[in-house]
Design an enzyme around this catalytic site. Sequence first.
Site, PDB file in Angstrom:
ATOM      1  N   HIS A 140       0.512  -1.067   0.416  1.00 11.80           N
ATOM      2  CA  HIS A 140      -0.014   0.024   0.052  1.00 11.80           C
ATOM      3  C   HIS A 140       0.917   1.283   0.039  1.00 11.80           C
ATOM      4  O   HIS A 140       0.777   2.548  -0.635  1.00 11.80           O
ATOM      5  CB  HIS A 140      -0.685  -0.317   1.016  1.00 11.80           C
ATOM      6  CG  HIS A 140      -1.763   1.176   1.934  1.00 11.80           C
ATOM      7  ND1 HIS A 140      -3.282   1.635   1.337  1.00 11.80           N
ATOM      8  CD2 HIS A 140      -1.283   2.119   1.823  1.00 11.80           C
ATOM      9  CE1 HIS A 140      -3.947   2.219   1.190  1.00 11.80           C
ATOM     10  NE2 HIS A 140      -2.214   3.203   1.665  1.00 11.80           N
ATOM     11  N   GLU A 141       1.455   1.485   1.090  1.00 11.77           N
ATOM     12  CA  GLU A 141       2.929   2.366   1.094  1.00 11.77           C
ATOM     13  C   GLU A 141       3.855   2.607  -0.509  1.00 11.77           C
ATOM     14  O   GLU A 141       3.852   3.385  -0.838  1.00 11.77           O
ATOM     15  CB  GLU A 141       3.332   2.615   2.588  1.00 11.77           C
ATOM     16  CG  GLU A 141       2.919   2.236   3.003  1.00 11.77           C
ATOM     17  CD  GLU A 141       1.916   3.353   4.034  1.00 11.77           C
ATOM     18  OE1 GLU A 141       1.815   4.205   3.780  1.00 11.77           O
ATOM     19  OE2 GLU A 141       0.818   3.603   4.080  1.00 11.77           O
ATOM     20  N   HIS A 174       1.815   4.484  -2.920  1.00 12.63           N
ATOM     21  CA  HIS A 174       2.092   5.630  -2.884  1.00 12.63           C
ATOM     22  C   HIS A 174       2.912   5.739  -3.590  1.00 12.63           C
ATOM     23  O   HIS A 174       2.572   7.261  -4.392  1.00 12.63           O
ATOM     24  CB  HIS A 174       1.705   6.198  -1.615  1.00 12.63           C
ATOM     25  CG  HIS A 174       0.318   6.096  -0.981  1.00 12.63           C
ATOM     26  ND1 HIS A 174      -1.038   6.656  -1.454  1.00 12.63           N
ATOM     27  CD2 HIS A 174       0.018   5.558   0.662  1.00 12.63           C
ATOM     28  CE1 HIS A 174      -1.917   6.093  -0.899  1.00 12.63           C
ATOM     29  NE2 HIS A 174      -1.860   6.291   0.707  1.00 12.63           N
ATOM     30  N   HIS A 226      -5.947   6.967  -2.667  1.00 11.65           N
ATOM     31  CA  HIS A 226      -6.872   5.575  -2.091  1.00 11.65           C
ATOM     32  C   HIS A 226      -7.943   5.352  -2.780  1.00 11.65           C
ATOM     33  O   HIS A 226      -8.702   6.386  -3.857  1.00 11.65           O
ATOM     34  CB  HIS A 226      -7.503   5.433  -0.645  1.00 11.65           C
ATOM     35  CG  HIS A 226      -6.357   6.337   0.312  1.00 11.65           C
ATOM     36  ND1 HIS A 226      -6.277   7.441   1.323  1.00 11.65           N
ATOM     37  CD2 HIS A 226      -5.117   5.399   0.139  1.00 11.65           C
ATOM     38  CE1 HIS A 226      -4.851   6.889   1.500  1.00 11.65           C
ATOM     39  NE2 HIS A 226      -4.058   5.961   1.941  1.00 11.65           N
ATOM     40  N   TYR A 228      -9.448   1.252   1.981  1.00 14.62           N
ATOM     41  CA  TYR A 228     -10.418   1.361   3.660  1.00 14.62           C
ATOM     42  C   TYR A 228     -11.065   0.326   3.120  1.00 14.62           C
ATOM     43  O   TYR A 228     -12.561  -0.119   2.809  1.00 14.62           O
ATOM     44  CB  TYR A 228     -10.460   2.602   3.763  1.00 14.62           C
ATOM     45  CG  TYR A 228      -9.652   3.737   4.094  1.00 14.62           C
ATOM     46  CD1 TYR A 228      -8.341   3.919   3.652  1.00 14.62           C
ATOM     47  CD2 TYR A 228     -10.080   4.978   4.219  1.00 14.62           C
ATOM     48  CE1 TYR A 228      -7.024   4.440   3.898  1.00 14.62           C
ATOM     49  CE2 TYR A 228      -9.463   5.993   4.916  1.00 14.62           C
ATOM     50  CZ  TYR A 228      -7.490   6.016   4.129  1.00 14.62           C
ATOM     51  OH  TYR A 228      -6.746   7.187   4.344  1.00 14.62           O
TER      52      TYR A 228
HETATM   53 ZN   LIG Z   1      -2.343   5.308   2.612  1.00 16.36          ZN
END
Ligand SMILES: [Zn+2]
Length: 276
Positions: free
Chosen positions: A156-157, A160, A166, A212
């Site tokens: 996930h990071e 980014h 997101h 999320y």
């Molecule tokens: Zn994030």
Amino acid sequence: HYFKWTVLYSNQPIAQIKQESPISEDLNENIDLMEKMNKSTPELTEGDIAVDSDSERNADPCTSSGCRWPKSSDGKVYVPYVIANHYSSRELQIIQRGLDSFSSMSCIRFKRRSNERDYLSIESRNGCYSYVGRRGNAQTVSLARSGCIYHKTVQHELLHALGFNHEQTRSDRDNHIRVVWENIVENMKHNFNKIATLNQGTPYDYNSVMQYHRTAFSKNGKPTMVPIPNNNVSFGQATQMSQNDINRLNTLYKCCEYLTSHDTIYCLQFNKILVC
Ligand SMILES: [Zn+2]
């Protein structure tokens, strides 16, 4: 021209970062993390994304090529990194597995930094966070030893850092999820602002590792997002990058050889590639 970013290690209050814990941490932990932050740490203001300014927040930085990592002449995208020495061997193993996972699915190659100017500095700071895209020089990817050492969080990071936002901030999210504003912790509502994202022909994906979960930032345990039209569909449960996550990555970086034929059409259309 991306050098207005100079801040991570300066004392100037320029950086705004967003603190969340993308997928894996609970609310109390988030608040703890927020409170623990001090002036020497970049301020997290939206989720786990670090941004330079308000004006930049709503634009996908990768709409211009400036935040994309450059492609090498061999067709690979080498992203240099260093890892802080404060992780245990087990933690390092998980982080390394996350870094390496991109190699089999895309033309992204995370590699140990030698003397490259721009690189990721993977460190255990206050929470899990990253800037969106390449910022120039060293840029922190924080993977806190407490709460962030999971395969999905590493991916996930890193997504980014490769330029992705997101899932629930996608420009078309209102067709797929309804944000329940009244259930969101007051000072966390900005996490649910929409962004004019480049969706690259890929569908909204409940199983994206960038999505999320249902009660993220809830102040009362009730959902902060509900899926449309079927309220019972599960989402935000990804344990790793979805096929859509991978396709987007390959499309953004023009890794056409890693795309299926259907995706290659998008690759051609959206990136105007003539030769893959
Ligand atoms: Zn994030």
